[in-house]
Write an enzyme that holds these catalytic residues in place. Sequence first.
Site, PDB file in Angstrom:
ATOM      1  N   ASN A  42       0.826  -1.208   0.000  1.00 44.17           N
ATOM      2  CA  ASN A  42       0.000   0.000   0.000  1.00 44.17           C
ATOM      3  C   ASN A  42       0.860   1.259   0.000  1.00 44.17           C
ATOM      4  O   ASN A  42       1.958   1.294   0.576  1.00 44.17           O
ATOM      5  CB  ASN A  42      -0.982   0.001   1.173  1.00 44.17           C
ATOM      6  CG  ASN A  42      -0.352  -0.141   2.537  1.00 44.17           C
ATOM      7  OD1 ASN A  42       0.655  -0.835   2.710  1.00 44.17           O
ATOM      8  ND2 ASN A  42      -0.934   0.503   3.532  1.00 44.17           N
ATOM      9  N   GLU A  44       0.331   5.490   0.581  1.00 45.31           N
ATOM     10  CA  GLU A  44      -0.614   6.500   1.061  1.00 45.31           C
ATOM     11  C   GLU A  44      -0.228   7.903   0.614  1.00 45.31           C
ATOM     12  O   GLU A  44       0.940   8.193   0.354  1.00 45.31           O
ATOM     13  CB  GLU A  44      -0.684   6.430   2.600  1.00 45.31           C
ATOM     14  CG  GLU A  44      -1.236   5.095   3.067  1.00 45.31           C
ATOM     15  CD  GLU A  44      -1.392   4.985   4.571  1.00 45.31           C
ATOM     16  OE1 GLU A  44      -0.813   5.840   5.309  1.00 45.31           O
ATOM     17  OE2 GLU A  44      -2.076   4.045   5.011  1.00 45.31           O
ATOM     18  N   CYS A  53      -4.419   0.600  -1.995  1.00 48.76           N
ATOM     19  CA  CYS A  53      -4.187  -0.643  -1.261  1.00 48.76           C
ATOM     20  C   CYS A  53      -3.118  -1.502  -1.945  1.00 48.76           C
ATOM     21  O   CYS A  53      -2.928  -1.450  -3.164  1.00 48.76           O
ATOM     22  CB  CYS A  53      -5.469  -1.462  -1.185  1.00 48.76           C
ATOM     23  SG  CYS A  53      -6.780  -0.719  -0.219  1.00 48.76           S
ATOM     24  N   GLU A  55      -3.261  -4.665  -2.552  1.00 50.22           N
ATOM     25  CA  GLU A  55      -3.832  -5.616  -3.513  1.00 50.22           C
ATOM     26  C   GLU A  55      -3.939  -4.993  -4.897  1.00 50.22           C
ATOM     27  O   GLU A  55      -3.644  -5.626  -5.911  1.00 50.22           O
ATOM     28  CB  GLU A  55      -5.231  -6.066  -3.051  1.00 50.22           C
ATOM     29  CG  GLU A  55      -5.243  -6.851  -1.752  1.00 50.22           C
ATOM     30  CD  GLU A  55      -5.393  -5.965  -0.517  1.00 50.22           C
ATOM     31  OE1 GLU A  55      -4.902  -4.819  -0.526  1.00 50.22           O
ATOM     32  OE2 GLU A  55      -6.009  -6.434   0.447  1.00 50.22           O
ATOM     33  N   CYS A  84     -10.320  -4.959   1.152  1.00 50.79           N
ATOM     34  CA  CYS A  84     -11.446  -4.019   1.206  1.00 50.79           C
ATOM     35  C   CYS A  84     -12.376  -4.262   0.018  1.00 50.79           C
ATOM     36  O   CYS A  84     -12.046  -4.997  -0.927  1.00 50.79           O
ATOM     37  CB  CYS A  84     -10.932  -2.579   1.216  1.00 50.79           C
ATOM     38  SG  CYS A  84     -10.437  -1.966  -0.414  1.00 50.79           S
ATOM     39  N   CYS A  87     -10.968  -3.441  -3.545  1.00 50.58           N
ATOM     40  CA  CYS A  87     -10.023  -4.460  -4.026  1.00 50.58           C
ATOM     41  C   CYS A  87     -10.743  -5.745  -4.368  1.00 50.58           C
ATOM     42  O   CYS A  87     -10.382  -6.425  -5.336  1.00 50.58           O
ATOM     43  CB  CYS A  87      -8.938  -4.706  -2.982  1.00 50.58           C
ATOM     44  SG  CYS A  87      -7.804  -3.304  -2.819  1.00 50.58           S
TER      45      CYS A  87
END
Length: 132
Positions: A42, A44, A53, A55, A84, A87
């Site tokens: 991930n 940010e 994310c 994934e 999530c 994803c």
Amino acid sequence: MPHTKLIQAALAAREQSVAPYSKFKVGAALLTASGDIISGANVESASYGLSCCAERIALFKALTDGNRDFTTIAIASAGGAAPCGACRQLLAEYAGEAEVILVDSESPSTPTITTMGVLLPNAFTGDDFPEA
Ligand code: THU
């Protein structure tokens, strides 16, 4: 244990996480039908909503390297969180048959095994578009 190499790849990717705000590090590693492993972590942003994310980073890397056939994804985080919703949607579209290995970074030898079919049943995919 099967998938030791894939789990190790997810854990190694997690170490490359760029999560200065949440501090929640996630790593993901996809296994292709031909045996290649593509990983991501991930990333940010200070504008939080722009964060991405692990994934999706791994999936986008893999797709844009030309990979299409995914058998397994390992996802590593503290606690072994499941992907999530965003994803799940993308994984359902591009890795809908994949086995999903949820790895707790504190106890990586006892992962939780599930599938994309379980995580997102009745997924909306490109197959739902009416034929042209
Ligand atoms: N995150 C992931 O990378 N994967 C998930 O499945 C859940 C959340 C990241 C996004 C953000 O950088 C941090 O974890 C906290 O939500």
